[in-house]
Design a protein around this motif. Structure first.
Motif, short mmCIF file in Angstrom:
data_model
loop_
_atom_site.label_atom_id
_atom_site.label_comp_id
_atom_site.label_asym_id
_atom_site.label_seq_id
_atom_site.Cartn_x
_atom_site.Cartn_y
_atom_site.Cartn_z
N GLU A 110 0.82 -1.21 0.00
CA GLU A 110 0.00 0.00 0.00
C GLU A 110 0.85 1.26 0.00
N ARG A 111 2.00 1.21 0.66
CA ARG A 111 2.88 2.38 0.68
C ARG A 111 3.35 2.73 -0.73
N LEU A 112 3.68 1.72 -1.52
CA LEU A 112 4.10 1.94 -2.90
C LEU A 112 2.95 2.54 -3.71
N ASP A 113 1.76 1.99 -3.55
CA ASP A 113 0.61 2.49 -4.30
C ASP A 113 0.32 3.94 -3.94
N ARG A 114 0.38 4.28 -2.66
CA ARG A 114 0.13 5.66 -2.23
C ARG A 114 1.19 6.61 -2.79
N ALA A 115 2.42 6.16 -2.80
CA ALA A 115 3.51 7.01 -3.29
C ALA A 115 3.34 7.32 -4.77
N VAL A 116 2.93 6.32 -5.55
CA VAL A 116 2.73 6.52 -6.99
C VAL A 116 1.49 7.38 -7.24
N ALA A 117 0.44 7.15 -6.47
CA ALA A 117 -0.81 7.90 -6.66
C ALA A 117 -0.64 9.38 -6.36
N ALA A 118 0.37 9.74 -5.59
CA ALA A 118 0.55 11.13 -5.15
C ALA A 118 1.31 11.99 -6.15
N VAL A 119 1.77 11.40 -7.27
CA VAL A 119 2.64 12.14 -8.19
C VAL A 119 2.15 12.05 -9.63
N ASP A 120 2.79 12.85 -10.49
CA ASP A 120 2.46 12.87 -11.91
C ASP A 120 3.41 12.02 -12.74
N LEU A 121 4.57 11.68 -12.18
CA LEU A 121 5.59 10.89 -12.90
C LEU A 121 6.53 10.27 -11.89
N VAL A 122 7.03 9.08 -12.22
CA VAL A 122 8.00 8.38 -11.37
C VAL A 122 9.29 8.19 -12.13
N VAL A 123 10.42 8.43 -11.47
CA VAL A 123 11.72 8.12 -12.04
C VAL A 123 12.32 6.98 -11.22
N ASP A 124 12.53 5.84 -11.88
CA ASP A 124 13.05 4.65 -11.21
C ASP A 124 14.58 4.67 -11.25
N CYS A 125 15.18 4.92 -10.09
CA CYS A 125 16.64 4.91 -9.94
C CYS A 125 17.06 3.82 -8.98
N SER A 126 16.22 2.79 -8.85
CA SER A 126 16.49 1.69 -7.93
C SER A 126 17.50 0.72 -8.52
N ASP A 127 17.87 -0.27 -7.74
CA ASP A 127 18.91 -1.20 -8.19
C ASP A 127 18.52 -2.65 -8.00
N ASN A 128 17.19 -2.94 -8.02
CA ASN A 128 16.80 -4.35 -7.95
C ASN A 128 15.54 -4.59 -8.76
N PHE A 129 15.48 -5.76 -9.37
CA PHE A 129 14.40 -6.09 -10.29
C PHE A 129 13.05 -6.16 -9.59
#
Length: 251
Positions: A110-129
């Motif tokens: 749910e934390r991931l879903d809320r974080a995405v829902a709160a923005v207009d665009l996501v930039v993925d700079c993570s390091d795991n699949f």
């Protein structure tokens, strides 16, 4: 825009294809940067300098001495601090006009879903699949564009998944969730300028999508071999068997 903003962003306003209206869109935009390491450093710094209205900064790690070779948003004095705290301090110095929203936790469920829902665009700079697939699915469900980048050793890549359009491919169209070999720079190494180059391209693609400028890397994967200083772009299509795209089209 006020007079200070007109002066600060004047070089953007001069650009054909971006101009005043595009800068206004940037000032109104909300972006989530996932990971404040080698890629996230230039992404966050350039987006802040470019006048993004609101930056959400997600990371759960602390600054380590081994990070400083490439994670240029952090410095020696901030070793031991959380990366979110360290990055926020630096971004506030670059542009105090940008609103910063800390997300100092693992993005999942749910934390991931809320974080995405709160923005207009996501930039993925993570390091795991695992996180990349989860971000892709969350962005697809929420119809949020996703700018993806990766860098390891001497090579990097960038692409854009525009989840607002159900007929465009997604991350799952490029990579299968099963059987991916995951490489990390902690195990294989990475040249420090490479992450700066790839992260800068991610920031530029995010700006293009948000401002409606240029031709973003949708359906195209930009690949860079730094050892031979060669760029190439590969086109890819939507996978007819992709479960993420199938669910997106059904909505």
């Amino acid at each position: 825009m006020n007079d200070d903003q007109l002066l600060r962003y004047g070089r953007h306003i001069m650009l054909d294809g971006l101009d005043y209206e595009g800068q206004e869109r940037l000032l109104a935009a909300r972006v989530l940067v996932v990971g404040l390491g080698g890629l996230g450093s230039p992404v966050a710094m350039y987006l802040a300098a470019s006048g993004l209205g609101e930056l959400h900064l997600a990371d759960f790690d602390q600054v380590d001495l081994s990070n400083l070779q490439r994670q240029i948003i952090h410095d020696q004095a901030r070793v031991g601090q959380s990366k979110v705290t360290s990055a926020s301090a630096r971004l506030g110095e670059i542009n105090p006009g940008v609103r910063l929203v800390p997300v100092e936790a693992r993005l999942e469920g749910e934390r991931l879903d809320r974080a995405v829902a709160a923005v207009d665009l996501v930039v993925d700079c993570s390091d795991n699949f695992e996180l990349r697939f989860a971000l892709n699915a969350a962005c697809a469900e929420r119809r949020v564009p996703l700018v993806s980048g990766a860098a390891i050793q001497w090579a990097g890549q960038v692409t854009v998944f525009d989840h607002r359009d159900p007929d465009t491919p997604c991350y799952r169209c490029l990579y299968r969730e099963e059987g991916e070999d995951e490489l990390r720079c902690a195990e294989t190494g990475v040249l420090s300028p490479l992450v700066g180059m790839i992260g800068s391209l991610q920031a530029a693609e995010a700006i293009k999508v948000l401002a409606g400028a240029g031709r973003p890397l949708v359906g195209r994967l930009a690949l860079f071999d730094l050892k031979d200083a060669e760029w190439r772009t590969v086109k890819y299509r939507q996978d007819p068997d992709c479960p993420v795209c199938a669910a997106r089209r059904a909505d």
